[in-house]
Design a protein around this motif. Structure first.
Motif, PDB file in Angstrom:
ATOM      1  N   ARG A 255       0.851  -1.184   0.000  1.00 47.11           N
ATOM      2  CA  ARG A 255       0.000   0.000   0.000  1.00 47.11           C
ATOM      3  C   ARG A 255       0.892   1.241   0.000  1.00 47.11           C
ATOM      4  NH1 ARG A 255      -2.029  -3.497   3.967  1.00 47.11           N
ATOM      5  NH2 ARG A 255      -4.085  -4.400   3.497  1.00 47.11           N
TER       6      ARG A 255
ATOM      7  N   TYR B  58       1.147   9.129  -5.686  1.00 51.45           N
ATOM      8  CA  TYR B  58       0.071   9.143  -6.679  1.00 51.45           C
ATOM      9  C   TYR B  58       0.474   9.954  -7.906  1.00 51.45           C
ATOM     10  CZ  TYR B  58      -3.727   6.726  -4.262  1.00 51.45           C
ATOM     11  OH  TYR B  58      -4.520   5.762  -3.684  1.00 51.45           O
TER      12      TYR B  58
ATOM     13  N   HIS C  70      -2.738   1.730  -6.283  1.00 45.18           N
ATOM     14  CA  HIS C  70      -3.527   0.544  -5.952  1.00 45.18           C
ATOM     15  C   HIS C  70      -3.711  -0.352  -7.177  1.00 45.18           C
ATOM     16  CE1 HIS C  70      -5.493  -0.999  -2.374  1.00 45.18           C
ATOM     17  NE2 HIS C  70      -6.397  -1.550  -3.141  1.00 45.18           N
TER      18      HIS C  70
ATOM     19  N   ARG D 244      -0.876  -2.552  -7.098  1.00 50.21           N
ATOM     20  CA  ARG D 244      -1.118  -3.599  -6.085  1.00 50.21           C
ATOM     21  C   ARG D 244      -1.967  -4.719  -6.681  1.00 50.21           C
ATOM     22  NH1 ARG D 244      -1.358  -4.490  -0.472  1.00 50.21           N
ATOM     23  NH2 ARG D 244      -3.344  -5.226   0.353  1.00 50.21           N
ATOM     24  N   HIS D 245      -3.029  -4.361  -7.407  1.00 50.65           N
ATOM     25  CA  HIS D 245      -3.847  -5.367  -8.082  1.00 50.65           C
ATOM     26  C   HIS D 245      -3.020  -6.125  -9.130  1.00 50.65           C
ATOM     27  CE1 HIS D 245      -7.345  -4.111  -6.016  1.00 50.65           C
ATOM     28  NE2 HIS D 245      -7.628  -3.047  -6.748  1.00 50.65           N
TER      29      HIS D 245
END
Length: 331
Positions: free
Chosen positions: A162, A236, A257, A260-261
Motif C-alpha cells: 500500500r 500518486y 492501488h 497492487r492489483h
C-alpha cells in the motif's frame, strides 16, 4: 468537560484520546475521521449560521447529515464509497458520545439509524506484464531522481505494498545482501499496525541496495526530489505521470492501488495459491483476495472462447469420398 453540549471538546477527546489511546487505531484512520469532520463542520455552520466553535452536539441532526452526504455526492462528486466512509466516521463519533454521556443516547440512535448506501463493486483494474514493465522503465535512471522513482515503482510492483506502507518504509526494514540461499526480505507495517514480511526479487534488492547506500537505519528508503520522505500525494503523482508516458495506459486511471492489483494478478497467473497471495498483500480475510480468483476465471473463459479447439467442427459426411480426385483437391 464542563459543558457536555459543546461539540469542540467532544471532538478533541474523540480524535486525540479515544481513537489513538483507547482504540489504538491506525494513523490513517484518525486522519480520515478528521477529514470527515473538517468537511462536516463548515457545512453545518453555513446551514444554521453558527460558527464552528459554538456548535453543540445536537446541532448535528440527522436531516443535516443527510444533506451533507448528498452534498458530497452531488457537489463534490464523491463516490458512494467515500460517502459511506464519511458516514462511518460520524456514526462512530455518535457512539463515542453516547457511551460517555447517556443523555445523548436518543441523539446517537437517530444518527446511527442513517443507513449506508449500497455501492456497486468497482471493477478491478490491473496491467499486463508488458504494460507494467513499460511503466517501471519510464523514469530516467541516469539521474538520481529517476533512480529513486524507478526503485519506488519496482518496489510497489514486487511487494504489492500500500502507499502508506511504502512511504513509512525505513532502511532498517530491509534485509538485503544476505549470505547463502536466504532471500532478501522487507518488513512492511500495514493496516492496524500489522507487520508482515515480503521477499524481494534480485533486481529489486540490487536497486534498493544502491538507493540506500550510506544511509542510517532510521532514515526513509524513498526520498522525493526535495530529499524528504515521500507523501501519499507524491506517490500518486509519480504513478500518474509515468502512466501518462505509456501509450496503452495514457487513457486509463492508473494509481498505486492498480499496481497492487497487478502484483496480485501476476502472482495468480504464475500459479501462486490464494492464501499465499493473501499473506503477500496483507489481507486479513481470504474473501478479500478471492476477487483475483474471479479475474482469473474471466481470463480462462476468454481464452476458451478464443481457442480453436472449442469451435464447432463441420459434420462428417456419412461416407467419405476416398477417390483420387478428392485426395488431390484436399491437398
Amino acid at each position: 468537560m464542563r459543558d457536555l453540549r459543546t461539540l469542540g471538546p467532544w471532538l478533541r477527546r474523540f480524535l486525540a484520546d479515544y481513537i489513538v489511546t483507547e482504540r489504538r487505531l491506525a494513523r490513517n484512520t484518525q486522519m480520515s475521521y478528521r477529514d470527515s469532520f473538517t468537511l462536516l463542520l463548515p457545512f453545518i455552520s453555513t446551514k444554521i449560521r453558527k460558527s464552528a466553535d459554538r456548535l453543540n452536539v445536537e446541532d448535528i441532526t440527522p436531516a443535516l447529515i443527510l444533506q451533507f452526504l448528498a452534498h458530497l455526492e452531488e457537489s463534490r462528486s464523491c463516490s458512494v464509497q467515500t460517502r459511506n466512509q464519511r458516514l462511518t466516521a460520524i456514526r462512530s463519533f455518535a457512539r463515542f458520545v453516547a457511551s460517555r454521556d447517556p443523555a445523548h443516547l436518543a441523539w446517537c440512535a437517530q444518527i446511527r439509524a442513517i443507513t449506508t448506501k449500497k455501492a456497486a463493486p468497482q471493477p478491478v483494474s490491473w496491467m499486463s506484464r508488458d504494460e507494467m514493465e513499460a511503466l517501471v522503465t519510464v523514469p530516467d535512471r541516469q539521474t538520481l531522481r529517476g533512480r529513486a522513482e524507478h526503485a519506488l515503482l519496482l518496489f510497489l510492483y514486487n511487494t504489492g505494498a500500500r502507499v502508506s506502507e511504502a512511504t513509512r518504509l525505513e532502511v532498517g526494514d530491509l534485509q538485503i545482501s544476505r549470505r547463502g540461499d536466504n532471500h532478501a526480505l522487507v518488513t512492511l507495517h500495514g493496516k492496524g499496525n500489522k507487520i508482515r514480511q515480503c521477499p524481494l526479487w534480485a533486481r529489486t534488492e540490487d536497486t534498493l541496495g544502491e538507493l540506500i547506500q550510506g544511509r542510517e537505519t532510521c532514515e526513509p528508503v524513498f526520498l522525493s526530489r526535495h530529499r524528504k520522505r515521500y507523501t501519499r500525494f507524491g506517490v500518486y503523482r509519480l504513478v500518474e505521470r509515468c502512466a501518462a508516458q505509456v501509450p496503452s495506459l495514457a487513457a486509463r486511471p492508473i494509481t498505486p492501488h492498480v499496481i497492487r492489483h497487478t502484483c496480485a494478478c501476476h502472482l495468480l497467473q504464475a500459479g501462486v495459491d490464494l492464501n499465499t497471495i493473501r499473506a503477500w498483500l496483507g489481507h486479513v480475510s481470504l474473501e478479500t483476495t478471492n476477487i483475483y480468483a474471479e479475474i482469473d476465471l474471466e481470463m480462462k473463459a476468454k481464452a476458451m472462447a478464443l481457442c480453436s479447439a472449442a469451435a464447432p467442427r463441420p459434420e462428417r459426411p456419412w461416407k467419405e469420398n476416398k477417390g483420387v480426385m478428392a485426395f488431390l483437391n484436399a491437398i
